[in-house]
Scaffold this active site. Structure first.
Site, PDB file in Angstrom:
ATOM      1  N   ASP A   1       0.817  -1.217   0.000  1.00 11.96           N
ATOM      2  CA  ASP A   1       0.000   0.000   0.000  1.00 11.96           C
ATOM      3  C   ASP A   1       0.850   1.265   0.000  1.00 11.96           C
ATOM      4  O   ASP A   1       2.080   1.210   0.163  1.00 11.96           O
ATOM      5  CB  ASP A   1      -0.954  -0.013   1.204  1.00 11.96           C
ATOM      6  CG  ASP A   1      -0.280  -0.401   2.520  1.00 11.96           C
ATOM      7  OD1 ASP A   1       0.971  -0.381   2.600  1.00 11.96           O
ATOM      8  OD2 ASP A   1      -0.994  -0.716   3.475  1.00 11.96           O
TER       9      ASP A   1
ATOM     10  N   HIS B   1      -7.418  -4.598  10.008  1.00 10.71           N
ATOM     11  CA  HIS B   1      -7.075  -4.349   8.609  1.00 10.71           C
ATOM     12  C   HIS B   1      -5.762  -5.040   8.218  1.00 10.71           C
ATOM     13  O   HIS B   1      -4.872  -5.230   9.040  1.00 10.71           O
ATOM     14  CB  HIS B   1      -7.046  -2.845   8.276  1.00 10.71           C
ATOM     15  CG  HIS B   1      -5.940  -2.044   8.873  1.00 10.71           C
ATOM     16  ND1 HIS B   1      -6.125  -0.773   9.388  1.00 10.71           N
ATOM     17  CD2 HIS B   1      -4.622  -2.307   9.038  1.00 10.71           C
ATOM     18  CE1 HIS B   1      -4.976  -0.302   9.821  1.00 10.71           C
ATOM     19  NE2 HIS B   1      -4.041  -1.212   9.625  1.00 10.71           N
TER      20      HIS B   1
ATOM     21  N   GLU C   1      -9.766  -1.886   5.263  1.00  8.85           N
ATOM     22  CA  GLU C   1     -10.456  -1.657   6.529  1.00  8.85           C
ATOM     23  C   GLU C   1     -11.647  -2.608   6.648  1.00  8.85           C
ATOM     24  O   GLU C   1     -12.071  -3.210   5.643  1.00  8.85           O
ATOM     25  CB  GLU C   1     -10.931  -0.199   6.596  1.00  8.85           C
ATOM     26  CG  GLU C   1      -9.812   0.839   6.479  1.00  8.85           C
ATOM     27  CD  GLU C   1      -8.993   1.015   7.770  1.00  8.85           C
ATOM     28  OE1 GLU C   1      -9.032   0.140   8.654  1.00  8.85           O
ATOM     29  OE2 GLU C   1      -8.300   2.049   7.884  1.00  8.85           O
TER      30      GLU C   1
ATOM     31  N   ASP D   1      -7.898  -2.742  14.182  1.00  6.98           N
ATOM     32  CA  ASP D   1      -9.257  -3.017  13.703  1.00  6.98           C
ATOM     33  C   ASP D   1      -9.303  -4.224  12.760  1.00  6.98           C
ATOM     34  O   ASP D   1     -10.334  -4.518  12.169  1.00  6.98           O
ATOM     35  CB  ASP D   1      -9.841  -1.775  13.005  1.00  6.98           C
ATOM     36  CG  ASP D   1      -9.055  -1.361  11.752  1.00  6.98           C
ATOM     37  OD1 ASP D   1      -8.043  -2.014  11.425  1.00  6.98           O
ATOM     38  OD2 ASP D   1      -9.471  -0.380  11.098  1.00  6.98           O
TER      39      ASP D   1
HETATM   40  P1  PGA Z   1       2.133  -1.463  12.708  1.00  4.32           P
HETATM   41  O1  PGA Z   1       0.988  -1.352  11.618  1.00  4.32           O
HETATM   42  O2  PGA Z   1       3.068  -2.512  12.240  1.00  4.32           O
HETATM   43  O3  PGA Z   1       2.773  -0.100  12.725  1.00  4.32           O
HETATM   44  O4  PGA Z   1       1.451  -1.822  13.984  1.00  4.32           O
HETATM   45  C1  PGA Z   1       0.340  -2.519  11.204  1.00  4.32           C
HETATM   46  C2  PGA Z   1      -0.826  -2.179  10.322  1.00  4.32           C
HETATM   47  O5  PGA Z   1      -1.512  -1.169  10.560  1.00  4.32           O
HETATM   48  O6  PGA Z   1      -1.070  -2.940   9.375  1.00  4.32           O
END
Ligand code: PGA
Length: 239
Positions: free
Chosen positions: A66, A134, A139, A132
């Site tokens: 992404d 994702h 999302e 959440d």
């Molecule tokens: P993080 O993000 O590794 O910074 O916890 C993970 C994500 O949001 O996919």
């Protein structure tokens, strides 16, 4: 799903070993990359193994999950910048073989799936997970059959990610992300989660129902998923 639990350092090493094994068998593998805090230990380990001559990325191609809409690769919070800094510039990869969705030219972003296909498909996709549920920036509620697309970020996701920006308003409101189907097309998947903020969602995606309300729960249906958890992220698992 195979679940591996250990200290942050142990899981980084074990996950790195999966890359060593894959690249020994297939030196021109296609790797799916992820950003965020979680993969940093793994990337540091891969850099170390590359410097030691244990693995080479010379013939590897990569496709990242992404990118923020509106940030180009020179912006220090863009995911292209993150990947260059934390992995690509530190290993023997050919930058021309590395792909991150464009956050600027998003009109034809679905073509990213065609590029992945043309490269032979992703052999090993790395994922983090949001609180959440994702994966990428998919999302809750994202359709299972989605391919690369533009999404509006949840307020909570922007708040969580604002730690990397000066202020919340600086966090982009949209992102382009591989879809759920794009991710599920990978031949094998690694999901890593670290810290107690992830414990509830880890339990939900592994032990709860497969539902679009928890995007990562779809991984229960993929034949080759390895989940690497530190003890805190694994704390609420019952089995
Ligand atoms: P993080 O993000 O590794 O910074 O916890 C993970 C994500 O949001 O996919």
């Amino acid at each position: 799903m195979k679940i591996i639990i250990g200290s942050e350092q142990e899981i980084a090493k074990k996950a790195a070993q999966q890359y060593v094994d894959l690249l020994a068998k297939k030196p021109d593998a296609v790797l799916g990359g992820a950003t965020g805090s979680t993969p940093l230990g793994l990337y540091a380990e891969l850099v170390k193994l590359n410097k030691e001559g244990v693995i080479s990325f010379k013939d590897v191609k990569t496709f990242n999950l992404d990118e923020y809409v509106g940030l180009d690769g020179s912006h220090d919070q863009s995911y292209r910048y993150f990947m260059n800094k934390n992995l690509f510039e530190q290993v023997d990869i050919d930058l021309a073989n590395t792909h991150v969705p464009s956050g600027i030219d998003t009109e034809n972003c679905a073509a990213y799936d065609d590029e992945i296909k043309a490269a032979g498909g992703v052999d090993l996709q790395l994922l983090g997970i949001g609180v959440d549920g994702h994966i990428g920036f998919n999302e809750p509620g994202t359709p299972w059959d989605s391919i690369t697309h533009v999404v509006e970020l949840e307020q909570n996701t922007r708040e969580v990610n604002s730690r990397f920006f000066e202020k919340l308003e600086d966090v982009p409101t949209h992102a382009v992300t591989m879809g759920i189907k794009t991710v599920m097309n990978a031949r094998a998947i690694i999901l890593m989660a670290i810290g107690k903020s992830k414990a509830e969602i880890v339990k939900a995606f592994i032990e709860g129902p497969v539902t679009e309300a928890v995007p990562a729960s779809i991984l229960q249906l993929h034949p080759f998923v390895t989940v690497y958890l530190d003890e805190e992220a694994a704390a609420l698992l019952s089995k």
